[in-house]
Scaffold this motif. Structure first.
Motif, short mmCIF file in Angstrom:
data_model
loop_
_atom_site.label_atom_id
_atom_site.label_comp_id
_atom_site.label_asym_id
_atom_site.label_seq_id
_atom_site.Cartn_x
_atom_site.Cartn_y
_atom_site.Cartn_z
N TRP B 64 31.88 64.10 38.38
CA TRP B 64 30.76 64.82 39.00
C TRP B 64 30.95 66.33 38.87
O TRP B 64 30.00 67.07 38.94
N ARG B 67 32.19 70.41 43.56
CA ARG B 67 31.13 70.38 44.59
C ARG B 67 31.67 70.98 45.87
O ARG B 67 32.88 70.91 46.15
N VAL B 121 24.42 54.15 38.86
CA VAL B 121 23.51 55.22 38.46
C VAL B 121 24.34 56.50 38.36
O VAL B 121 24.98 56.89 39.33
N GLU B 129 16.60 63.15 39.29
CA GLU B 129 15.62 62.67 40.26
C GLU B 129 15.41 63.67 41.37
O GLU B 129 14.28 63.91 41.80
N GLU B 136 7.52 69.12 44.13
CA GLU B 136 6.45 68.81 45.09
C GLU B 136 6.57 69.68 46.34
O GLU B 136 5.59 70.16 46.86
#
Lengths: 80, 204
Positions: B64, B67, B121, B129, B136
């Motif tokens: 990943w 973070r 995933v 995603e 929006e």
């Protein structure tokens, strides 16, 4: 993977309450999927009760487990 | 006798089968952020090698990257996240737990059994995603930002009339200078004309 929409704005109306995980046909709640977890956590990062979110009991148990795992791995804080 | 031997053989086989029952696991690891990239690779490779040594098979190894942590862990505010999915003999899981506990570079780890119908995933897809989901919200945010900007601009106009007046003064001064410059030759002409006129008058 399709983008799933998790709504917590379920009105507490008998017959109208629907579990968002059931409607999205998700068997399990993943602790890595923060977009699934975030709507079900309070501003103070407490777990919202299913009374307000409309999540069914099986999924509420899965959710709480996922949230606790996310907290342990420091992707979600315990308190804010 | 033959039956006994077959029975014992069958028993051994069953024991072996039981011992080699394979479970699917997921491991999430937070690695010390102060390590260099080479050392980071060593840590992840060590985990993969350990699994392969113990008759396991790695299906997913997803880095990943760095973070921010939600809270301090061993006085670190950041961490390298890595996720592995693998199949491992079930009796090796406790040994793996011990190995991970003793590893120095690992700040925290989580070893889980996976459900049967589980599809991994990757972190990139999750990020995508999130990126898709954000615009929006951003439409509303942009509108608010525009409103704030216009408000701020109007405020600036209201609160800062002085700097705008100063250039005007400058321009006014420049114009005056220009007028003076333009007026000088006119004056000379006038002087000449006057002299002529006066001279003419004197001649009279």
């Amino acid at each position: 993977m399709k983008r799933t929409i998790f709504s917590t704005a379920q009105k507490h109306v008998p017959g109208k309450r629907r579990c968002t995980f059931c409607t999205n046909q998700m068997k399990h709640v993943d602790y890595k999927d923060m977009s699934a977890i975030r709507p079900f956590v309070d501003f103070m990062k407490r777990i919202k009760s299913s009374y307000y979110t409309g999540v069914c009991l099986n999924h509420q148990k899965e959710l709480s487990r996922a949230i606790k795992r996310a907290r342990f791995m420091a992707t979600l804080p315990y308190v804010q | 006798m033959t039956t006994d031997t077959t029975a014992t053989k069958a028993k051994e086989e069953t024991v072996e089968e039981l011992s080699s029952a394979i479970g699917s696991y997921e491991l999430m690891v937070i690695i010390n952020p102060e390590l260099r990239e080479a050392d980071l690779k060593k840590e992840t490779d060590a985990i993969e090698k350990w699994v392969e040594k113990n008759k396991g098979k790695i299906s997913v190894s997803d880095l990943w990257g760095k973070r921010n942590l939600a809270y301090r862990i061993k006085q670190h505010l950041e961490g390298y996240y890595a996720v592995f999915n693998f199949a491992l003999p079930t009796d090796r899981a406790p040994a793996m737990n011990k190995m991970l506990r003793l590893e120095k570079g690992i700040i925290r780890y989580l070893l889980l059994t996976l459900p049967k119908d589980y599809v991994y995933v990757s972190y990139k897809e999750i990020k995508k995603e999130i990126g898709k989901a954000e615009p929006e919200k951003k439409v509303a945010e942009v509108v608010i930002e525009k409103k704030i900007k216009t408000a701020v601009e109007t405020r600036h106009v209201a609160s800062e009339p002085k700097p705008k007046e100063e250039p005007k003064k400058e321009t006014a001064a420049e114009e005056k200078k220009k007028e003076e410059k333009s007026a000088e030759p006119v004056d000379k002409d006038l002087d000449a004309k006057l002299d002529k006129i006066l001279g003419g008058n004197l001649d009279f």
